[in-house]
Write an enzyme that holds these catalytic residues in place. Structure first.
Site, mmCIF file in Angstrom:
data_model
loop_
_atom_site.group_PDB
_atom_site.id
_atom_site.type_symbol
_atom_site.label_atom_id
_atom_site.label_comp_id
_atom_site.label_asym_id
_atom_site.label_seq_id
_atom_site.Cartn_x
_atom_site.Cartn_y
_atom_site.Cartn_z
ATOM 1 N N GLN A 94 44.732 32.212 47.610
ATOM 2 C CA GLN A 94 44.513 31.843 49.004
ATOM 3 C C GLN A 94 44.510 33.070 49.908
ATOM 4 O OE1 GLN A 94 48.923 30.346 50.206
ATOM 5 N NE2 GLN A 94 48.019 29.275 48.438
ATOM 6 N N HIS A 96 45.072 33.961 54.422
ATOM 7 C CA HIS A 96 45.413 33.431 55.743
ATOM 8 C C HIS A 96 44.675 34.212 56.828
ATOM 9 C CE1 HIS A 96 48.518 31.321 53.620
ATOM 10 N NE2 HIS A 96 49.174 32.429 53.334
ATOM 11 N N GLU A 113 52.727 37.525 56.263
ATOM 12 C CA GLU A 113 53.957 37.127 55.583
ATOM 13 C C GLU A 113 54.451 38.253 54.682
ATOM 14 O OE1 GLU A 113 52.456 34.618 51.733
ATOM 15 O OE2 GLU A 113 51.950 33.760 53.685
ATOM 16 N N HIS A 170 45.867 36.385 47.893
ATOM 17 C CA HIS A 170 47.149 36.440 47.191
ATOM 18 C C HIS A 170 47.459 35.109 46.507
ATOM 19 C CE1 HIS A 170 48.088 34.717 51.166
ATOM 20 N NE2 HIS A 170 49.050 34.046 50.538
ATOM 21 N N ARG A 190 42.157 28.034 50.771
ATOM 22 C CA ARG A 190 42.140 28.163 49.314
ATOM 23 C C ARG A 190 40.832 28.785 48.855
ATOM 24 N NH1 ARG A 190 43.779 22.523 48.866
ATOM 25 N NH2 ARG A 190 46.054 22.402 48.860
#
Length: 320
Positions: A94, A96, A113, A170, A190
């Site tokens: 996936q 972001h 993150e 990642h 995804r």
């Protein structure tokens, strides 16, 4: 307010989850729990305050109604989210978006993150980045399903740390447990899901157009300056300091004293037990599996015990 906000986590069931979160003392609703949303004000899983006058309120309610707890920090939403993830199986590959893309297309923040590896089976690995050198090559390799040559895989072990900026392809591999510190966002695109089927028996949705648009190309590993400072009875490891969050590990052995350097501090106890000492008259028992926030009025505190703790504070962009 000079006492911590202890929070009740929210368990999230996932197709790839397991039962290892029981090790932290949590009651699990099924055998497929993938995520513990430990410190969260996100509407998809807000934590609940367990103590003091705010007991029973969700963290987002405290943020909205009592901003003084957080040093009157600005922002429409509490900006950070702390999770523990138990990957019994591989997570989907996936990516972001950043804030600009996330707000425009999804109506919420993007997601940068980072991961602290709590535990990992021998030989476990993550997907971290890709080998495409251009958007055109990225699209071609995705369209042809050339995952073997596209995805960059890295073996991991307990104690490793990874910074995952928005736009980084990642995936956490099976057999890995991590503590994740992230922006408060639940937007995930995804790229590949191993042709798995969801509860409805159909392949889970992919988001290839969005993924290609937001992926950083070519992939470049971020430069980190991970270092440990030894103080009286505590080793403080600085993992990352960014615009969004700062993340540290406190290895406490004995009595250690801390001084606040941010409007508030998020704390997760990964192992051990001891006392959180506010002053001569106020202390609280803390142990593995507990999560709490040290508010703005709390300028110093001590911890007495043997504990491994991950702590985070809002980053530069959020404390100007």
């Amino acid at each position: 307010m000079k006492y911590p906000l202890f929070l009740k986590p929210v368990m999230q069931e996932k197709i790839w989850g397991g039962t290892k979160l029981e090790e932290f003392g949590y009651e699990l609703p099924s055998e497929h729990v993938g995520e513990c949303w430990a410190i969260s004000a996100h509407p998809n899983g807000p934590s609940t305050v367990e103590n003091g006058p705010f007991a029973g309120m969700t963290l987002n309610e405290v943020w909205d109604k009592h901003r003084e707890v957080f040093g009157n920090s600005e922002g429409d939403v509490f900006p950070l989210l702390t999770k523990i993830l138990d990957a019994s199986q591989d997570l989907s590959v996936q990516v972001h978006p950043d804030d600009e893309y996330g707000l425009e297309h999804e109506g919420e923040l993007g997601k940068t993150e980072c991961w602290y590896v709590i535990d990992a089976d021998e030989g476990a690995e993550i997907v971290y980045g890709h080998h495409a050198q251009s958007k055109e090559e990225l699209k071609q390799m995705i369209d042809s399903g050339d995952w073997e040559h596209l995805l960059r895989k890295i073996k991991v072990k307990k104690g490793d740390f990874f910074f995952v900026p928005s736009g980084t392809i990642h995936a956490i591999g099976g057999g890995i447990m991590i503590l994740e510190t992230q922006q408060s966002s639940d937007t995930t695109y995804r790229v590949y899901d191993y042709d798995r089927k969801g509860d409805d028996g159909k392949p889970r949705e992919l988001h290839l157009k969005q993924s290609i648009e937001v992926t950083n190309t070519p992939h470049v590993d971020p430069e980190l300056d991970i270092h440990t400072d030894k103080e009286n009875n505590v080793d403080i490891t600085t993992f990352v300091e960014t615009d969004f969050f700062n993340v540290y590990k406190w290895d406490v052995s004995g009595v250690a004293t801390f001084t606040a350097d941010a409007p508030y501090t998020l704390v997760s106890v990964l192992s051990g037990e001891g006392n959180l000492i506010i002053d001569a008259e106020h202390e609280a028992w803390i142990e593995k599996g507990m999560h709490f926030i040290l508010p703005n009025d709390l300028k110093s505190w001590s911890i007495n015990g043997n504990l491994e703790i991950i702590a985070s504070t809002p980053g530069k962009k959020l404390t100007k």
